[in-house]
Design an enzyme around this catalytic site. Structure first.
Site, PDB file in Angstrom:
ATOM      1  CE1 TYR A   1      -4.270-108.608  47.139  1.00  0.00           C
ATOM      2  CE2 TYR A   1      -1.990-109.523  46.733  1.00  0.00           C
ATOM      3  CZ  TYR A   1      -4.012-110.302  46.459  1.00  0.00           C
ATOM      4  OH  TYR A   1      -3.662-111.338  45.690  1.00  0.00           O
TER       5      TYR A   1
ATOM      6  CE  LYS B   1       7.840-108.724  41.347  1.00  0.00           C
ATOM      7  NZ  LYS B   1       6.786-107.633  40.800  1.00  0.00           N
TER       8      LYS B   1
ATOM      9  CD  GLU C   1       6.190-107.174  34.923  1.00  0.00           C
ATOM     10  OE1 GLU C   1       5.733-108.725  34.101  1.00  0.00           O
ATOM     11  OE2 GLU C   1       5.050-106.803  35.464  1.00  0.00           O
TER      12      GLU C   1
ATOM     13  CE  LYS D   1      13.612-114.181  36.208  1.00  0.00           C
ATOM     14  NZ  LYS D   1      13.075-114.127  34.714  1.00  0.00           N
TER      15      LYS D   1
END
Ligand code: IVH
Length: 667
Positions: A44, A123, A181, A298
């Site tokens: 993808y 993640k 999440e 971040k």
């Protein structure tokens, strides 16, 4: 002439861009709306990147509604739409270390500083949600949707056990949007799939799909049964209140509020520390209780985040450094059949080399005839291959849309040429291997030579080899022959467990061999054991019991064992702790216990000894015969299995209580 060619080239590009757009949109729908993607994330990503690149090169052809301008799929209709107060952004990806280096450099340049401080996070591979707390009460939860508008999943999110419905503290802003999440742990996923198949329901391909499918239930009571977890990773909208000025402190504050945050987060200063974090997480990835697909960096200071701003889809202050893909697409060049040590035939796919899970893979197991039939893998097929951690690469599924017309169904042969020879070779390799008889210096090549020369025909012949046989072999000098004879001599004396394992009885691995030894003590006792007696052993189920029984019922196998003993293989009998009067009086006599996870007050071995001291039998796997499971920190699937079987679970405190006053524990 030249002009004409240009026009057709331009047309080609436009066609490709429109083709990519519709393909990406199709995959967005499959992923976001139907929770059933048909291509890997890596594939993808590459479609997405190709479109992005073409759009940069040919901005005039960029469609106004290009998927590169949007975050993800559209809403499905069953849930009420929720317009996000602040858009839910996505993350730019760094697919290798160079791309991360560029990100770090760009960030430092823009901030005009030599080094940047990041909060580095895992993640998680799940679904982003936005959760609103008003005056400390959870009032609404929504999925990300397309980044602008998501779906109201409040009722489902309220079923997540770790998430507080009410936060009782004064320093919480009156309105606080938390983002995080939702995911499913590996153990939760396995348990759910077990339950689904037991109830003849659809199983899920991976934890992410299971989490997505569970969150998108119209009936929240179904979601409540699903083992969903959440880690919160940022704050969105706030009203009447303050939050800290760095990402690191924001996370700490969220934790103070009682919200679950990942324990793997670290504040890192500078490039090297950032890279070290990635390496550390990557090395521990498979040991984490849940799946992650990379790490997120971040910029720590929220003021600097604001200074950096964002591009259309993603902030400039964050990046996801992805792990190499664990799934990839490749082609099946051939299907071979391999012979195992027990004579079992295993089909193996020979693949066009493909980089997956950090290595180049050229073979993948197709397990057995049933499995290959179920997946219907054929020569010439395009397939999705998976390799996670150290596991053997597997064919996950066939990409049917790419099947050549003439691809013929694979028929598993009953036998293959040279099967007997191959089986003997495999059986011998297993017999001499380190964890079996441990005969050093007897490798595959040498075994082949000995077989070809007719010096050995079964494993017992190994113990009759002589100097004159060996020195006559090619490349075998006197020294190496002597070394080999020495290691054969040394391996002569072994343990019953090693010997049982070395025999290569179907279904008997090291643990089972150990259990057999501990339960029966001697080979003659195993010879005489009925299947019922075998079944009474904690780690032994019906299939294993039958296999052991069948093995020793076979005359040829008994002869082989006798022959091995005659040629000197020996072991001490194992002292089976008879359950005498004294033992049967013990508080935990006749009880099987399992220990999993890490205990704070003692090692697992110490715990085992204490339980054994009380008469319990401590085994390695949970079954219906297990009396109780002691569960420490970070337990594996054993805890989940115990739960699903309704086996009693003791946390460390309960375990210590048991040790302190064991009497009456077992009614
Ligand atoms: S931050 C603007 N932190 O990855 C920042 N996202 O590709 C947006 N994700 O939509 C999100 N773990 O679903 C952030 N520690 C983490 C994350 C994380 C997983 C997901 C999230 C997001 C997607 C972006």
């Amino acid at each position: 002439m030249a002009k004409k060619r240009d026009i057709s080239a331009e047309e080609e590009i436009l066609k490709r861009m429109r083709g990519l757009q519709s393909e990406i949109e199709k995959h967005n729908r499959l992923y976001y709306e139907q929770d059933s993607p048909t291509i890997s994330d890596a594939d993808y990503d590459s479609l997405f990147r190709e479109l992005q690149t073409l759009e940069q090169l040919h901005p005039a052809y960029k469609a106004a509604d290009s998927p590169t301008e949007r975050v993800g799929g559209r809403r499905a209709s069953a849930f009420a739409p929720v317009v996000h107060r602040l858009p839910m952004l996505s993350l730019a990806n760094a697919l290798n270390s160079d791309e991360f280096l560029e990100f770090d450099k760009r960030t430092c340049d823009r901030l005009a500083s030599a080094e940047t401080t990041y909060t580095a996070e895992t993640k998680l591979d799940g679904l982003a949600v936005s959760i609103f707390y008003e005056s400390g009460h959870l009032v609404r939860a929504a999925t990300r949707g397309d980044g602008q508008t998501g779906e109201d999943v409040t009722h489902n999110v309220l079923t997540i056990a770790d998430l507080p419905h009410k936060i009782a503290t004064d320093n919480i802003p009156r309105v606080l949007e938390v983002r995080g999440e939702i995911f499913m742990s590996r153990a939760g996923f396995l348990a759910l799939n077990e339950k689904q198949s037991a109830n003849d329901l659809k199983t899920f391909a991976n934890p992410r799909n299971a989490a997505a499918g569970s969150l998108r239930q119209l009936d929240a009571s179904i979601t409540a049964e699903r083992p969903l977890s959440i880690y919160c990773y940022s704050v969105g909208y706030i009203e009447e209140g303050e939050m800290p000025a760095t990402q690191w402190e924001v996370l700490a504050r969220l934790a103070e509020f009682g919200l679950p945050v990942s324990p793997e987060t670290k504040r890192v200063r500078g490039l090297q520390a950032a890279i070290d974090y990635f390496d550390d997480i990557q090395a521990r990835r498979d040991k984490l209780a849940y799946e992650i697909d990379g790490v997120v960096y971040k910029v720590d200071s929220l003021a600097e985040q604001a200074e950096l701003g964002q591009v259309s889809r993603a902030p400039r202050w964050a990046i996801a450094r992805k792990f190499p893909p664990e799934e990839a697409e490749t082609q099946v060049l051939a299907i071979d059949v391999q012979v195992g040590r027990t004579g079992a035939l295993t089909p193996v796919a020979r693949l066009a080399p493909v980089f997956v899970g950090g290595v180049t893979v050229t073979n993948a197991t197709l397990h057995n005839a049933d499995e290959i039939a179920r997946k219907d893998v054929r020569k010439g097929d395009t397939v999705i291959v998976r390799r996670a951690g150290d596991v053997i690469p597997e064919v996950v599924r066939v990409v049917l849309s790419k099947r050549p017309q003439d691809a013929e169904e694979f028929v598993m042969p009953e036998s293959v040429p040279g099967q007997e020879h191959a089986q003997i070779l495999e059986a011998m390799k297993h017999f001499v291997s380190r964890r079996a008889m441990d005969i050093d210096g007897l490798g595959e090549k040498l075994i082949e030579q000995l077989l070809t020369a007719g010096l050995i025909s079964d494993v017992s012949d190994i113990f009759s080899l002589e100097m004159k046989d060996l020195v006559a072999l090619e490349r075998m000098g006197e020294k190496s022959s002597e070394n080999l004879l020495n290691s054969i001599e040394k391996a002569n004396t072994t343990s019953l467990a090693r010997f049982l394992y070395a025999l290569g009885i179907r279904e008997v691995g090291e643990t089972t061999a150990q259990s057999l030894m501990e339960a029966f003590g001697s080979l003659s006792a195993i010879y005489e054991a009925s299947t019922e007696a075998l079944l009474a052993i904690p780690d032994v189920g019906p299939v294993v019991a039958q296999s052991v029984y069948d093995y020793f019922s076979e005359e040829a196998n008994r002869q082989l064992v006798t022959e091995l003993q005659r040629r000197g293989v020996n072991w001490p009998d194992y002292d089976v702790q008879a359950i005498d009067e004294g033992d049967s009086q013990k508080a935990l006599a006749g009880t099987n216990a399992v220990i999993t996870g890490t205990l704070a007050s003692m090692t697992r071995d110490e715990a085992k000894q204490k339980l054994q001291g009380l008469g319990a039998k401590v085994t390695g796997s949970v079954s219906k015969k297990t009396g109780f499971v002691v569960v420490g920190a970070d337990p594996g699937s054993k805890a989940t299995k115990a739960e699903s079987l309704g086996v009693r679970i003791l946390d460390e405190d309960a375990f210590l209580n048991l040790l302190a006053s064991p009497d009456g524990f077992i009614e």
